[in-house]
Design an enzyme around this catalytic site. Structure first.
Site, PDB file in Angstrom:
ATOM      1  N   SER A 126     -15.357  -0.735   4.075  1.00 64.37           N
ATOM      2  CA  SER A 126     -14.210  -0.837   3.160  1.00 64.37           C
ATOM      3  C   SER A 126     -12.923  -0.300   3.769  1.00 64.37           C
ATOM      4  CB  SER A 126     -14.533  -0.005   1.909  1.00 64.37           C
ATOM      5  OG  SER A 126     -13.367   0.208   1.146  1.00 64.37           O
ATOM      6  N   GLU A 128     -10.986   1.384   2.203  1.00 58.38           N
ATOM      7  CA  GLU A 128     -10.855   2.732   1.654  1.00 58.38           C
ATOM      8  C   GLU A 128     -11.152   3.783   2.737  1.00 58.38           C
ATOM      9  OE1 GLU A 128      -9.762   3.351  -1.448  1.00 58.38           O
ATOM     10  OE2 GLU A 128     -10.260   5.469  -1.667  1.00 58.38           O
ATOM     11  N   TYR A 150     -16.103   8.398  -2.370  1.00 55.67           N
ATOM     12  CA  TYR A 150     -16.516   7.023  -2.059  1.00 55.67           C
ATOM     13  C   TYR A 150     -16.129   6.650  -0.623  1.00 55.67           C
ATOM     14  CZ  TYR A 150     -16.171   1.912  -1.887  1.00 55.67           C
ATOM     15  OH  TYR A 150     -16.270   0.594  -1.504  1.00 55.67           O
TER      16      TYR A 150
END
Ligand code: NAP
Ligand code: GDD
Length: 329
Positions: A126, A128, A150
């Site tokens: 990801s 992220e 996460y």
């Protein structure tokens, strides 16, 4: 006649899993979708093709269950899309998020190693992971600086995939996917939260939309485009890591502005900022450099930002008002 290739998808009930399963069915695959036990059925996204795939019961938290299903179905390709994927929840449930989203990857890789190391593997990494970004735009070479439990879990999942590739010569690839959305997006993610609220407000069912940080910027694409990139990675002779992104960035405010404008409304009349939706640490800016994916995989997005917003608003209006024809502004 050669037998159909077999693909195993974790997270098949999620946004990406449902699009990937449909895409692989079109390519002639036998699709095995992994589902975990729930007290009520949550097959909303897959019910229209459920009879064309095989459902296999297992859980990323339970390695024996993973070994059993891989032994039973012997897939050629394994796509790991399952995760606790909502960033905000990862602060409230950091250990659970790490167990599923980080250690779950090791359990699945280890199951492949034990059952058949020739199975090809895709990991849902990801953007992220870039978090507090070290450079703009972000590429496969940009260092990671995750900003949420996460994001930290995804960095672990990414590196354990690299490690199993290098340690055991698995054909294991990571797609570093930037945000991708659709009419199947979960209602808690900001894009769908906005388009669903716009539809409700337009239809007179609601009067305001409470949001957190309006200035955060994301590189938003359309999910069906992104599952094609996953498949392309597993068709290469060599495994590798690829950034998958549009290369454009927009703020949450712009997304809201486009969505309200699409139905002839001004977002400033309806959006209220609410501290409850602010995050302890924010990812301010994401924008990806997809050069490698474009050159090696031949991948590029087909849906623009403006079309993405329109697709999602129109779908939400249709779903809330199924019997009437709605003409957008
Ligand atoms: P999603 O809609 O939240 O779907 C997540 C899936 O994971 C669901 O099918 C869920 O099953 C399953 N799952 C959760 N915990 C599990 C467990 N312990 N065992 C087995 N299955 C489990 O996510 P998505 O948007 O499709 O994203 C797919 C993957 O890509 C995720 O790994 C996400 O982190 C990653 N990713 C997404 C984006 C994006 O913008 N969408 C970008 C980069 C990376 P239930 O239905 O039973 O809950
Ligand atoms: N969810 C949500 N709700 N986000 C809001 C809100 C709100 O009311 N108001 C502002 N935001 C901001 C968040 O602070 C964040 O900066 C941005 O909107 C996007 O939030 P999400 O849609 O929840 O997505 P995300 O970027 O945190 O995570 C998604 O993309 C990642 C890839 O970069 C998820 O799909 C992750 O699983 C994925 O890895």
């Amino acid at each position: 006649m050669t037998a159909a290739k077999r693909a195993f998808i974790t997270g098949v009930t999620g946004q990406d899993g449902s699009y990937l399963a449909e895409f692989l069915l079109q390519q002639g695959y036998h699709v095995i979708g992994m589902v975990r036990r729930t007290s009520t059925v949550n097959f909303e996204r897959i019910k229209h093709f459920q009879d064309q795939i095989t459902l296999a019961s297992a859980d990323l938290l339970d390695e024996v269950s993973l070994i059993s299903v891989l032994r039973e179905y012997r897939p050629d390709e394994v796509y790991n899309l399952a995760a606790q994927s909502f960033v905000q929840t990862s602060w409230g449930q950091p250990v659970f998020t790490g167990d599923v989203t980080a250690l779950g990857v090791t359990r699945l890789l280890d199951a492949i190693r034990v059952v058949d190391p020739d199975m090809r593997f895709y990991q849902a990494s990801s953007s992220e992971m870039f978090g507090k970004v070290r450079e703009v735009p972000q590429s496969e070479n940009t260092p990671f600086y995750p900003r949420s439990p996460y994001g930290v879990a995804k960095v672990y999942g990414h590196w354990i995939t690299v490690n199993y590739r290098e340690s055991y010569h698995l054909h294991a690839s990571s797609g570093i996917l930037f945000n991708h959305e659709s009419e199947r997006r979960g209602l808690e993610f900001v894009t769908r939260k906005i388009t669903h609220a716009v539809a409700r407000i337009k239809l007179g069912l609601d009067h305001e939309l409470r949001l957190g940080n309006l200035d955060a910027r994301r590189d938003w694409g359309y999910a069906p485009d992104y599952v094609r990139a996953m498949w392309l990675m597993l068709q290469q002779d060599e495994p590798g890591d690829y950034v998958v992104a549009t290369g454009e960035t927009h703020s949450v405010r712009e997304f809201a502005q486009f969505a309200f404008e699409h139905v002839g409304l001004d977002y400033r009349d309806y959006v209220v900022q609410d501290e409850r939706f602010m995050r302890p640490a924010e990812v301010d800016l994401l924008v990806g450099d997809r050069q490698r994916a474009q050159e090696v995989l031949g991948w590029q997005p087909t849906v623009s930002f403006a079309d993405l917003v329109r697709i999602m608003v129109d779908a939400d209006i249709r779903s809330l008002q199924p019997s009437k024809t709605y003409v957008s502004a």
